[in-house]
Every structure is written in structure tokens, then in C-alpha cells.
Enzyme design. Sequence first.
Site, short mmCIF file in Angstrom:
data_model
loop_
_atom_site.label_atom_id
_atom_site.label_comp_id
_atom_site.label_asym_id
_atom_site.label_seq_id
_atom_site.Cartn_x
_atom_site.Cartn_y
_atom_site.Cartn_z
N PRO A 96 0.32 5.84 2.34
CA PRO A 96 1.16 4.79 2.96
C PRO A 96 0.43 4.02 4.06
O PRO A 96 0.82 2.89 4.38
CB PRO A 96 2.34 5.58 3.53
CG PRO A 96 2.37 6.86 2.79
CD PRO A 96 0.94 7.17 2.44
N ASP A 129 2.02 3.91 -11.81
CA ASP A 129 2.39 4.48 -10.52
C ASP A 129 1.82 3.55 -9.45
O ASP A 129 0.62 3.56 -9.19
CB ASP A 129 1.82 5.89 -10.39
CG ASP A 129 2.09 6.52 -9.04
OD1 ASP A 129 2.74 5.88 -8.19
OD2 ASP A 129 1.64 7.66 -8.82
N ASN A 188 2.78 3.54 -6.26
CA ASN A 188 2.84 4.16 -4.93
C ASN A 188 3.40 3.19 -3.89
O ASN A 188 2.96 3.16 -2.74
CB ASN A 188 1.45 4.65 -4.51
CG ASN A 188 1.15 6.03 -5.08
OD1 ASN A 188 1.94 6.96 -4.93
ND2 ASN A 188 0.01 6.16 -5.75
N ASN A 218 9.80 9.68 -7.79
CA ASN A 218 8.92 10.70 -7.21
C ASN A 218 9.75 11.53 -6.24
O ASN A 218 10.45 10.97 -5.39
CB ASN A 218 7.75 10.03 -6.50
CG ASN A 218 6.82 11.02 -5.81
OD1 ASN A 218 6.52 10.89 -4.63
ND2 ASN A 218 6.35 12.03 -6.52
#
Length: 470
Positions: free
Chosen positions: A259, A332, A334, A390
Amino acid sequence: MLTSLKELYLFDNQLTTLPPQLGTLHQLQTLGIEGNPIEQSLKMIVQKDGTPALVSFLRDSCPIPGPPPDRQWKHLVGQAEREAMASDPSTETFSVLCYNILCERCATERLYGYTPSWALQWDYRKELILKEIVNHNSDFVCLQEVDNAQYEEYFQKALAGHGYEGVYWPKSRFKMMSESERRLVDGCAIFYKSSKYTLVEKHLIEFSAVAMQRQDFKKTDDMFNRVLGKDHIAVVALLESKETGTRFIIANTHLHWDPQFCDVKLVQVALLVEEVEKIAHNFARYPPRLPPASSSAVGSAHTPTAGENNASSRPPPVYTDGYKIPIIVCGDFNSVPESGVYEFLSTGSIPPDHEDFLSHVYGKYTSEGLRHRLGLKSAYASLGELPLTNYVPSFKGAIDYIWYSSANLSVNSVLGEVDPGYLEKVVGFPNAHFPSDHLCIVSEFRVRPPREPPQARPPPVFPESSRAHT
């Protein structure tokens, strides 16, 4: 659930045993049980190996809870329309499954201490993963975190038995490793139903390599310090329907996870979209497949070419540009729906000083902003993104998506969420029923006549003082 509990004191409570559900307290470091007539075997574990060993024992011996109800399909078209499409031979539909399967190397007890050790074993998880894929019977299957050895030794062979062929590349560090280390490098795979589609080309997009080729990045310290050290990739497959000649571009990616590097994710997804646009325009220039051979040719000495096996009575489509070709971009990412990555993909542009750039400098990206004309939408957006794709104790949210070109595709249905009642009793994934820390997401699409793609939103005009410094 108190999964972050570090200390628990149960002194003098006349306890004779401990419930195995205490095994969910995977961060517990101190358990006080003195003054209780607890069975000797449990006392011995604590005395010999400490509280973490007792927690692991309880976790692994806990009875398997009942499975959740099946995830339900959510339809974006009514029953009558679905029946009409099913009976109309001119309707062309296809389905896509996207799934980060959690590679064997990353599934460690240190990271997933709440998962029973037997449920974390690859031999257990791979069977559940395969079952999930096969049960959905999707036309295109996009998997992330597939390590090199398991692609070659398991998935490629197992899915071939169900009519799939595959395209795969491991992450870039694969090139710099020994033969034994290469087996453990994960990457992205695309499988397709070989009875229905022909693979025309395949492409690997290495984000760091593409970034190095850009002149506006060459003097950018942030590019060298933050982007080039990441070895993430995308895999792109160019396919044609054997029946209709319709072309498809299927892209599958896995962006950086941290992140604290939302700027890197933005750069990676911008590079991805630019490359997909180039690939699409090149694909559009390929000549259309020839129509099927006439009946008078049957029995003649003429041998049809590969392009003459179109079983449809309608002529194959002609694509004037890449935006007319149905495009799927999944993986994915994220990135949550509130992120710059999601905003860029869904709206087609973000300003040069977007907060997710974190004031770093990335050439034209941070002097002019990002724009694309693919007209992408998330398959789940019309109904609302899933509450989670997730699920671990430290995070619960949607970060996996199937994006589609809205100018020539429509969504028929999507696979729904996991039962909320079940999730209330679960610490996180993986567990006995879910073999990865991610959920698979699945969508069915229909191809429709293309319309002009939306123009990218013009970049906002900002006062000079508010623009990112370049």
C-alpha cells in the site's frame, strides 16, 4: 473475532480442557492456565514448547466447520432475455474467471498462522483450486501467483484434460535465477478452451522493461528508485473464435502489493493499458479469416487453410481499429475501488497531481496525467464491487477485477459474494473451504456490435502551483 489477542489469562477457572477454537488466536504469545485441572497432554505442550505450540495444536485439531452456501450468480439481464439469448444462434457469449491462487512459496505458517497446517499444504490446496476452476467451466481462465513448476507439472496437464490450453510467463526475476530457483518463481497464466478459440499471438509485458524504453522516464530518479526494482508482469493472449472469427484480447496481470507504493501501481497499470492499446491496434490490422469453403468444394482436391474453418454462416468481423476488438483486462490489482488505479481504469483519466502519485515524478505521467480510450468498466461495477476478494486478518476488501471494453461487450452475470454469516465465523483465508487468500471472480459477457469508444476525459487545467514538479 479477537484474532490479534496477545495475552490470555485463565487462572483458577476449574478448566479441564481447552476448546480447539482457541487455535484461531494465531498471535497469542502468553496463555495463563495455572490453577486449572487441565488435561496433562495440553499442559505438557505449553511447558515444553510454549503457548504458540499449543495454539498450533488446537488449530490443527479443530473440527472442520460446515461449508458455506454456494455463491450465487447475480444476473444483469432478466430471465426472458436470458432465454432469448440462449435460443438465438447469433448471440455470442463467453465467460472469464480470474483467480490469485496463492503460490506454494508464499503460503507459510508465518503469514497464515490461523490456517490449519494441513489446509495450507499445496497438495490439499491445489485440488480445491482445480475443482473451483473446472466447476465454473469458463472459456477463459486467468490465474495469478502460479509458480513455474506448478504450471508445467500440474495446471497445464490437469486443465488440458478439461479442454484447456495455456499461455504463461513467470515474473522477470526468473531470468536471473538458477534452474532450481526458477521453479519457485510465480507468474501469470491464461487458459482458454481450445475447442472454441485459436491462439493467434501471445505477449509478455514486463513493466520495468517497458518503463526503461520511455525517454521521459530516463532522467526520473523515482522511476529507478521505486519502479525498476519491481518485477511484475502482464500476459496478453490474442485469440479468435473458431466459429465466428470474433477476436478477443485477454490480458492478465498482478500489480505490486505494498500500500505504500500506490504510485508504483499507477505507473504499472498505465504501462499495461498503453501496451494493450498498441497490441489491439496491431491485431486489428490482421486480415480477417476467410469465409468457410463453399459446398461445391467439398470432396475436391482443395485443402482448406487454417483461416477457412469458420463454421458460422456469417462473415467474420472486420476491425477498423483496436478499440473494436473485445478486450478483457483482469488480475490482482492490489488496489481498492477508492484507489487511483481503479479511477484511472474506470474513467479513462486521472490528473498529473493525483494523490496516489505521492508527489513522485514520472515523466509525462506526472506532467500531463494519465489517459486511455479503452472504455473499460469493471464487470461487478453495475451491482457494486464485491465486499471482498481478499480476506486476511489484516485486510478485507476488493482488489481483484475483471475489466471489459464497454463499447463492444456487455455483462450478463457475475458470481456473487461469500455468505456473510459464514464470514463472521472465519478468521481469514485460506482455510478448509477456500484454498487461497483470494476469491475467484467470474463473469459472463456477450459480444455486441461495437460503437465508438468514449473519448478520454480531457485533462483538468490546474494552476501551475498545484501541478506536480517535473
